[in-house]
Scaffold this motif. Sequence first.
Motif, mmCIF file in Angstrom:
data_model
loop_
_atom_site.group_PDB
_atom_site.id
_atom_site.type_symbol
_atom_site.label_atom_id
_atom_site.label_comp_id
_atom_site.label_asym_id
_atom_site.label_seq_id
_atom_site.Cartn_x
_atom_site.Cartn_y
_atom_site.Cartn_z
ATOM 1 N N GLN B 6 52.068 34.769 14.847
ATOM 2 C CA GLN B 6 52.416 35.080 16.232
ATOM 3 C C GLN B 6 52.419 36.588 16.432
ATOM 4 O OE1 GLN B 6 55.860 31.776 16.578
ATOM 5 N NE2 GLN B 6 55.370 32.846 18.495
ATOM 6 N N ARG B 22 50.913 35.583 21.818
ATOM 7 C CA ARG B 22 49.789 34.889 21.196
ATOM 8 C C ARG B 22 50.222 34.155 19.941
ATOM 9 N NH1 ARG B 22 44.043 35.807 21.748
ATOM 10 N NH2 ARG B 22 42.926 34.829 20.023
ATOM 11 N N CYS B 23 49.574 33.026 19.714
ATOM 12 C CA CYS B 23 49.805 32.218 18.513
ATOM 13 C C CYS B 23 48.435 31.852 17.946
ATOM 14 C CB CYS B 23 50.591 30.962 18.876
ATOM 15 S SG CYS B 23 50.796 29.757 17.548
ATOM 16 N N TRP B 34 55.408 25.209 22.514
ATOM 17 C CA TRP B 34 56.076 26.498 22.628
ATOM 18 C C TRP B 34 57.561 26.257 22.878
ATOM 19 C CZ3 TRP B 34 54.283 31.367 21.780
ATOM 20 C CH2 TRP B 34 52.906 31.561 21.748
ATOM 21 N N TYR B 69 43.808 29.151 18.929
ATOM 22 C CA TYR B 69 44.872 30.016 19.412
ATOM 23 C C TYR B 69 45.494 29.417 20.656
ATOM 24 C CZ TYR B 69 41.847 31.877 23.144
ATOM 25 O OH TYR B 69 41.039 32.009 24.243
ATOM 26 N N CYS B 87 55.845 29.360 18.583
ATOM 27 C CA CYS B 87 54.899 28.259 18.694
ATOM 28 C C CYS B 87 55.113 27.357 17.472
ATOM 29 C CB CYS B 87 53.450 28.739 18.781
ATOM 30 S SG CYS B 87 52.831 29.623 17.332
ATOM 31 N N GLY B 101 56.005 29.129 13.754
ATOM 32 C CA GLY B 101 55.658 30.498 13.450
ATOM 33 C C GLY B 101 56.915 31.326 13.282
ATOM 34 N N THR B 104 58.053 35.616 18.386
ATOM 35 C CA THR B 104 57.987 36.903 19.067
ATOM 36 C C THR B 104 59.341 37.146 19.700
ATOM 37 O OG1 THR B 104 55.611 36.858 19.558
ATOM 38 C CG2 THR B 104 57.011 38.183 21.007
#
Lengths: 113, 110
Positions: B6, B22-23, B34, B69, B87, B101, B104
């Motif tokens: 991520q 972004r993942c 998410w 992605y 994610c 992940g 963020t």
Amino acid sequence: EAGVVQSPRYKIIEKKQPVAFWCNPISGHNTLYWYRQNLGQGPELLIRYENEEAVDDSQLPKDRFSAERLKGVDSTLKIQPAELGDSAVYLCASSPTGGLGYTFGSGTRLTVV
Amino acid sequence: GIQVEQSPPDLILQEGANSTLRCNFSDSVNNLQWFHQNPWGQLINLFYIPSGTKQNGRLSATTVATERYSLLYISSSQTTDSGVYFCAFPHNSGNTPLVFGKGTRLSVIA
């Protein structure tokens, strides 16, 4: 609906002591999960139950961790004895069979000193 | 196993700004989701987005499965958007259990 209920919210114990966490899932959710979340990381699965059967416990450190889900509803996760490295947030989640509709509890923050 | 990355790891925004999280994942995944974890630790599912685009208020998500992605868009950010965005996708076929992940961490300042 109450959502997934966990208790206690916080727990501080000395190393080598036992500790237990309790989870009450959403009514009707057959699947129950225990995750552990270390600081700055995403949650990682410890064990998954389908009703009362543990179907995925490969990540559970079985020498000191145990879990049960009697009658396929509430679940208890136990650590005995606790080690310093066990300090983390322990999250319970539930979902209908199939996994859609994941709902997490608020977690138990464990600090081992 | 499938690797997930991520970006960015941390993000600070002024209230009202827009952002894109972004993942990336290393192999095909099914049923990407998410989540938002608020500062009190509560994880809330935002989107179940195996492919395509979905919108919910100021949030929207797009997954391009063929390019491995997914993006989460936050528009007109508010201080209540602060927290960590993860994610996650199923480890095996089906929808369970989830692999997350590292997240963020978003801070929205007034």
